[in-house]
Design a protein around this motif. Structure first.
Motif, short mmCIF file in Angstrom:
data_model
loop_
_atom_site.label_atom_id
_atom_site.label_comp_id
_atom_site.label_asym_id
_atom_site.label_seq_id
_atom_site.Cartn_x
_atom_site.Cartn_y
_atom_site.Cartn_z
N LEU A 117 0.81 -1.21 0.00
CA LEU A 117 0.00 0.00 0.00
C LEU A 117 0.85 1.27 0.00
N ASP A 118 2.10 1.13 -0.42
CA ASP A 118 3.04 2.24 -0.50
C ASP A 118 3.22 2.94 0.85
N THR A 119 3.15 2.18 1.93
CA THR A 119 3.33 2.75 3.27
C THR A 119 4.81 2.90 3.59
N ASP A 120 5.11 3.49 4.74
CA ASP A 120 6.49 3.77 5.10
C ASP A 120 7.09 2.83 6.13
N VAL A 121 6.25 2.01 6.82
CA VAL A 121 6.76 1.09 7.84
C VAL A 121 5.89 -0.15 7.91
N GLU A 122 6.55 -1.28 8.13
CA GLU A 122 5.87 -2.56 8.39
C GLU A 122 6.66 -3.24 9.50
N ILE A 123 5.96 -3.86 10.45
CA ILE A 123 6.62 -4.49 11.57
C ILE A 123 6.04 -5.90 11.77
N GLU A 124 6.94 -6.87 12.01
CA GLU A 124 6.52 -8.23 12.34
C GLU A 124 7.23 -8.64 13.62
N CYS A 125 6.70 -9.67 14.30
CA CYS A 125 7.33 -10.09 15.55
C CYS A 125 7.11 -11.56 15.84
N THR A 126 7.92 -12.05 16.77
CA THR A 126 7.81 -13.40 17.31
C THR A 126 7.75 -13.27 18.82
N ALA A 127 6.83 -14.02 19.45
CA ALA A 127 6.66 -13.91 20.90
C ALA A 127 6.48 -15.28 21.53
N LEU A 128 6.70 -15.32 22.83
CA LEU A 128 6.39 -16.50 23.62
C LEU A 128 4.90 -16.52 23.90
N LEU A 129 4.35 -17.70 24.07
CA LEU A 129 2.94 -17.81 24.46
C LEU A 129 2.81 -17.75 25.97
#
Length: 129
Positions: A117-129
């Motif tokens: 979408l031509d945005t400026d930031v994307e963030i992904e993550c990994t976490a503990l349950l």
């Protein structure tokens, strides 16, 4: 021993394109959250604002998915940040550092040619349950 994976879905964060990917996957005591952009879950459109407003929205979307999975921002162990312009690094960090608690997760931040979408930031993550 066979491991299982379970898809996570919530209406509190933008829905992925059907049949392409999951908002998150729970597996072996971890939750792996797909990249989140600054999209409003209700409208399906990017929110207005600059990289700081977008960073807040990305993290809000990640938080909603983590909660749906039974986790939280405090349990995040790894974050990947994608910026369309590395000149936004300091402004993104001003917002980013207000999250995650006292023990910040490991992180990678890279500049990419373009984001959805031509945005400026994307963030992904990994976490503990």
């Amino acid at each position: 021993m066979a491991s299982s994976k379970v898809a996570v879905s919530t209406d509190e964060a933008p829905k992925p394109l059907p049949g392409i990917y999951s908002q998150a996957i729970k597996a072996n005591g971890m939750v792996f959250v797909s990249g989140a952009v600054a999209m409003d879950a209700k409208t399906g459109k990017l929110i207005d604002g600059d990289v700081q407003a977008h960073t807040h929205q990305c993290i809000k979307n990640l938080s909603a998915i983590l909660e749906a999975a039974g986790s939280s921002l405090e349990k995040v162990v790894k974050v990947n940040v994608f910026l369309s312009d590395m000149d936004d690094f300091a402004k993104m960090n001003e917002v980013y550092t207000t999250y995650w608690g006292n023990v910040k997760p490991c992180r990678t931040c890279v500049a990419v040619k373009a984001l959805p979408l031509d945005t400026d930031v994307e963030i992904e993550c990994t976490a503990l349950l």
